[in-house]
Enzyme design. Structure first.
Site, PDB file in Angstrom:
ATOM      1  N   ASP A  36      -5.001  -3.050  -9.488  1.00  0.00           N
ATOM      2  CA  ASP A  36      -4.115  -2.346  -8.369  1.00  0.00           C
ATOM      3  C   ASP A  36      -2.865  -2.049  -8.953  1.00  0.00           C
ATOM      4  OD1 ASP A  36      -3.169  -1.684  -5.824  1.00  0.00           O
ATOM      5  OD2 ASP A  36      -2.126  -3.999  -5.604  1.00  0.00           O
ATOM      6  N   GLY A  39       4.043   0.826  -6.530  1.00  0.00           N
ATOM      7  CA  GLY A  39       5.230   1.197  -6.807  1.00  0.00           C
ATOM      8  C   GLY A  39       6.131   0.302  -8.043  1.00  0.00           C
ATOM      9  N   ASN A  41       4.145  -2.861  -9.185  1.00  0.00           N
ATOM     10  CA  ASN A  41       3.324  -3.942 -10.240  1.00  0.00           C
ATOM     11  C   ASN A  41       2.109  -3.300 -10.448  1.00  0.00           C
ATOM     12  OD1 ASN A  41       5.080  -6.462 -10.142  1.00  0.00           O
ATOM     13  ND2 ASN A  41       4.557  -6.588  -8.298  1.00  0.00           N
ATOM     14  N   ARG A  43      -1.705  -4.725 -11.593  1.00  0.00           N
ATOM     15  CA  ARG A  43      -2.439  -6.012 -11.370  1.00  0.00           C
ATOM     16  C   ARG A  43      -4.000  -5.715 -11.680  1.00  0.00           C
ATOM     17  NH1 ARG A  43       0.802  -6.644  -6.708  1.00  0.00           N
ATOM     18  NH2 ARG A  43       2.243  -8.108  -6.833  1.00  0.00           N
ATOM     19  N   THR A 112       3.591  10.546  -4.745  1.00  0.00           N
ATOM     20  CA  THR A 112       5.004  10.498  -4.345  1.00  0.00           C
ATOM     21  C   THR A 112       5.918   9.742  -5.530  1.00  0.00           C
ATOM     22  OG1 THR A 112       5.386   8.229  -3.440  1.00  0.00           O
ATOM     23  CG2 THR A 112       4.719   9.765  -1.950  1.00  0.00           C
ATOM     24  N   ASP A 140      -4.847   2.536  -2.301  1.00  0.00           N
ATOM     25  CA  ASP A 140      -4.562   1.178  -2.315  1.00  0.00           C
ATOM     26  C   ASP A 140      -4.439   0.715  -0.903  1.00  0.00           C
ATOM     27  OD1 ASP A 140      -1.908   2.463  -1.536  1.00  0.00           O
ATOM     28  OD2 ASP A 140      -0.863   1.223  -3.101  1.00  0.00           O
ATOM     29  N   GLY A 168       6.226   0.441  -1.071  1.00  0.00           N
ATOM     30  CA  GLY A 168       6.272   1.465   0.032  1.00  0.00           C
ATOM     31  C   GLY A 168       5.422   1.086   1.232  1.00  0.00           C
ATOM     32  N   GLU A 189      -2.271   7.942   5.424  1.00  0.00           N
ATOM     33  CA  GLU A 189      -1.078   7.894   4.642  1.00  0.00           C
ATOM     34  C   GLU A 189      -0.149   7.388   5.869  1.00  0.00           C
ATOM     35  OE1 GLU A 189       0.070   7.775   1.867  1.00  0.00           O
ATOM     36  OE2 GLU A 189      -1.522   8.272   0.607  1.00  0.00           O
ATOM     37  N   CYS A 202      12.872   9.675   2.307  1.00  0.00           N
ATOM     38  CA  CYS A 202      11.703   9.155   1.878  1.00  0.00           C
ATOM     39  C   CYS A 202      11.189   9.419   0.555  1.00  0.00           C
ATOM     40  CB  CYS A 202      10.367   9.378   2.939  1.00  0.00           C
ATOM     41  SG  CYS A 202       8.822   8.317   2.500  1.00  0.00           S
TER      42      CYS A 202
HETATM   43  P1  ADP Z   1       3.618  -2.564  -5.144  1.00  0.00           P
HETATM   44  O1  ADP Z   1       2.090  -2.769  -4.727  1.00  0.00           O
HETATM   45  O2  ADP Z   1       4.296  -1.793  -4.396  1.00  0.00           O
HETATM   46  O3  ADP Z   1       3.650  -2.592  -6.747  1.00  0.00           O
HETATM   47  P2  ADP Z   1       4.026  -5.544  -4.318  1.00  0.00           P
HETATM   48  O4  ADP Z   1       2.829  -5.618  -3.249  1.00  0.00           O
HETATM   49  O5  ADP Z   1       3.892  -6.046  -5.635  1.00  0.00           O
HETATM   50  O6  ADP Z   1       4.354  -4.075  -4.489  1.00  0.00           O
HETATM   51  O7  ADP Z   1       5.345  -6.018  -3.777  1.00  0.00           O
HETATM   52  C1  ADP Z   1       6.533  -5.632  -4.557  1.00  0.00           C
HETATM   53  C2  ADP Z   1       7.549  -5.393  -3.437  1.00  0.00           C
HETATM   54  O8  ADP Z   1       7.920  -6.405  -2.671  1.00  0.00           O
HETATM   55  C3  ADP Z   1       9.074  -4.949  -3.971  1.00  0.00           C
HETATM   56  O9  ADP Z   1       9.718  -3.954  -3.293  1.00  0.00           O
HETATM   57  C4  ADP Z   1       9.787  -6.159  -3.790  1.00  0.00           C
HETATM   58  O10 ADP Z   1      11.153  -5.703  -3.770  1.00  0.00           O
HETATM   59  C5  ADP Z   1       9.244  -7.016  -2.636  1.00  0.00           C
HETATM   60  N1  ADP Z   1       9.420  -8.203  -2.495  1.00  0.00           N
HETATM   61  C6  ADP Z   1       9.079  -9.053  -3.438  1.00  0.00           C
HETATM   62  N2  ADP Z   1       9.197 -10.383  -3.159  1.00  0.00           N
HETATM   63  C7  ADP Z   1       9.679 -10.242  -1.921  1.00  0.00           C
HETATM   64  C8  ADP Z   1       9.963 -11.301  -0.978  1.00  0.00           C
HETATM   65  N3  ADP Z   1       9.824 -12.565  -1.250  1.00  0.00           N
HETATM   66  N4  ADP Z   1      10.365 -10.832   0.191  1.00  0.00           N
HETATM   67  C9  ADP Z   1      10.361  -9.706   0.511  1.00  0.00           C
HETATM   68  N5  ADP Z   1      10.240  -8.735  -0.255  1.00  0.00           N
HETATM   69  C10 ADP Z   1       9.722  -8.754  -1.664  1.00  0.00           C
HETATM   70  C1  BMX Z   2       3.346   5.455  -0.980  1.00  0.00           C
HETATM   71  C2  BMX Z   2       2.056   6.332  -1.265  1.00  0.00           C
HETATM   72  C3  BMX Z   2       0.886   5.736  -0.746  1.00  0.00           C
HETATM   73  C4  BMX Z   2       0.600   4.238  -0.924  1.00  0.00           C
HETATM   74  C5  BMX Z   2       1.908   3.319  -0.308  1.00  0.00           C
HETATM   75  C6  BMX Z   2       1.893   2.021  -0.539  1.00  0.00           C
HETATM   76  C7  BMX Z   2       2.167   7.103  -3.866  1.00  0.00           C
HETATM   77  C8  BMX Z   2       2.226   6.933  -5.215  1.00  0.00           C
HETATM   78  N1  BMX Z   2       2.072   6.072  -2.784  1.00  0.00           N
HETATM   79  O1  BMX Z   2       3.415   5.665   0.556  1.00  0.00           O
HETATM   80  O2  BMX Z   2      -0.476   6.536  -1.293  1.00  0.00           O
HETATM   81  O3  BMX Z   2      -0.598   3.757  -0.308  1.00  0.00           O
HETATM   82  O4  BMX Z   2       3.055   3.955  -1.131  1.00  0.00           O
HETATM   83  O5  BMX Z   2       2.153   1.563  -2.118  1.00  0.00           O
HETATM   84  O6  BMX Z   2       2.046   8.346  -3.252  1.00  0.00           O
HETATM   85  P1  BMX Z   2       2.806   0.416  -2.609  1.00  0.00           P
HETATM   86  O7  BMX Z   2       3.224   0.836  -3.806  1.00  0.00           O
HETATM   87  O8  BMX Z   2       3.741  -0.191  -1.472  1.00  0.00           O
HETATM   88  O9  BMX Z   2       1.528  -0.552  -2.775  1.00  0.00           O
HETATM   89 ZN    ZN Z   3       7.525   9.877   3.423  1.00  0.00          ZN
HETATM   90 CA    CA Z   4      -4.182   5.272   2.766  1.00  0.00          CA
HETATM   91 MG    MG Z   5       0.589  -2.427  -3.247  1.00  0.00          MG
END
Ligand code: ADP
Ligand code: BMX
Ligand code: ZN
Ligand code: CA
Ligand code: MG
Length: 343
Positions: A36, A39, A41, A43, A112, A140, A168, A189, A202
């Site tokens: 996964d 933005g 992490n 994983r 984005t 995702d 996001g 989206e 945004c």
């Molecule tokens: P992504 O899939 O975008 O990489 P994650 O689902 O791993 O993100 O979540 C990371 C996001 O969640 C970051 O924006 C972080 O600031 C936020 N975050 C992490 N821990 C917490 C928390 N305890 N409460 C609210 N937001 C959090």
């Molecule tokens: C952004 C966009 C979506 C994605 C969403 C959640 C990009 C790279 N990302 O809106 O496609 O589904 O973020 O992503 O265009 P996450 O980073 O919060 O997991």
């Molecule tokens: Zn937007």
């Molecule tokens: Ca989607």
């Molecule tokens: Mg995510």
């Protein structure tokens, strides 16, 4: 039935038993490698047939294409190595990623600013070449809805949507039991549903998107702004000097009576709620599943906004919080578990 007396005479059951035990064992150990890319992490996980995460690896998502690709392959190789001693037979690789994805080709079409250098990227070829396994790729948010369908609140639900909050906001739409991809793979989206003409900027380049109001990043930005102005900390709260400020601080501040934090969160919830009303008026699902770090916080306000602002026929649609630990990751695994075992 001629088989039965024969089986009795020649003692077939014990033989059959050991074969069926073998089959059980094979089914038991069948697993997927799931990736996964968000933005924040990156994983990787080994996921079993029942959606159980056997082992998970987390790293910050690198900022360049080269570093990211290298880390993905490294983490996968490590996981493949560990899978042997964990007794997991990896059937294939499922990739969940931010950005618009062509799942037929296994290519990320565009992204984005949340994920830099992530447009026109073929993920299938390098991963498949390096691991010698079949590879499936999807967005995702779409993956999160696949996970709900197979393992979560979406089981046996024909029409539902998921909204997943991380850095996001991602979305997934299941219509007549199938994922909706749209004509150019840009359906669902949902983070970029716009709820105002002059709203905050945004990361997609537009403004007023629900992601710009209610995502983890949007709330973190607001929390940092309040903190810089010395307006975040209230009595009962103790923020250490080096502590990273997140949306979580905003929520605790609001709960402790901080009006500034409360105003920000109200605006975020209203934006998200209004965005979801727009979704209800477009696809009319039977269920809305919220997931991600902020889901349980948003559930009640979103349900209230629906009751206040949706058309009567959509007012009773239920909003629930996901019970899955990692919906996007599990959805990536589900593509493997469903397709690789299909005959
Ligand atoms: P992504 O899939 O975008 O990489 P994650 O689902 O791993 O993100 O979540 C990371 C996001 O969640 C970051 O924006 C972080 O600031 C936020 N975050 C992490 N821990 C917490 C928390 N305890 N409460 C609210 N937001 C959090
Ligand atoms: C952004 C966009 C979506 C994605 C969403 C959640 C990009 C790279 N990302 O809106 O496609 O589904 O973020 O992503 O265009 P996450 O980073 O919060 O997991
Ligand atoms: Zn937007
Ligand atoms: Ca989607
Ligand atoms: Mg995510």
């Amino acid at each position: 039935d001629l088989d039965e007396p024969l089986q009795k005479t020649f003692c077939f059951p014990p033989v059959k038993d050991s074969i069926s035990q073998d089959i059980d064992h094979i089914l038991e150990t069948q697993s997927a490698l799931a990736i996964d890319l968000g933005g924040t992490n990156l994983r990787v996980a080994i996921v079993g047939m029942r959606g159980n995460i056997v082992k998970k690896y987390t790293q910050p998502n690198p900022k360049t294409y080269e570093a990211r690709m290298q880390l993905i392959l490294k983490m996968c190789a490590d996981a493949m190595h560990d899978s042997v001693s964990l007794n997991c037979r990896i059937l294939g690789v499922g990739v969940s990623t931010g950005g618009r994805v062509n799942p037929q080709e296994g290519v990320v079409l565009d992204s984005t600013n949340l994920i830099q250098e992530w447009s026109s990227v073929d993920l299938r070829t390098p991963i498949s070449d390096s691991l010698h396994l079949p590879v499936w790729v999807d967005n995702d948010g779409n993956c999160a809805s696949l996970a709900e369908k197979k393992f979560g609140h979406g089981k046996r639900v024909e029409n539902f949507v998921t909204v997943i909050t991380g850095t996001g906001i991602g979305g997934g739409i299941i219509h007549n039991n199938e994922l909706v991809h749209g004509s150019t793979f840009c359906a669902a989206e949902l983070g970029h549903i716009m709820v105002s003409l002059e709203g905050p900027e945004c990361s997609c380049g537009s403004r007023g998107c629900i992601e710009a109001y209610a995502s983890g990043m949007a709330l973190q930005k607001e929390a940092k702004r309040l903190h810089d102005e010395d307006l975040l900390e209230v009595e009962g709260m103790n923020i250490k000097l080096a502590e990273p400020i997140t949306a979580a601080h905003l929520i605790s501040a609001a709960r402790l009576g901080n009006n500034n934090a409360d105003t920000v969160l109200n605006k975020a919830s209203t934006a998200l709620g209004v965005g979801i009303v727009n979704i209800l008026h477009t696809v009319n699902p039977t269920l809305v599943i919220l997931s991600g770090v902020l889901a349980s916080y948003y559930q009640a306000p979103v349900q209230r906004i629906i009751s206040e602002r949706a058309l009567p026929s959509a007012q009773n649609i239920k909003v629930v919080t996901s019970e899955l630990e990692e919906p996007a990751l599990l959805g990536a695994a589900s593509m493997v578990l469903d397709y690789a075992t299909r005959r």
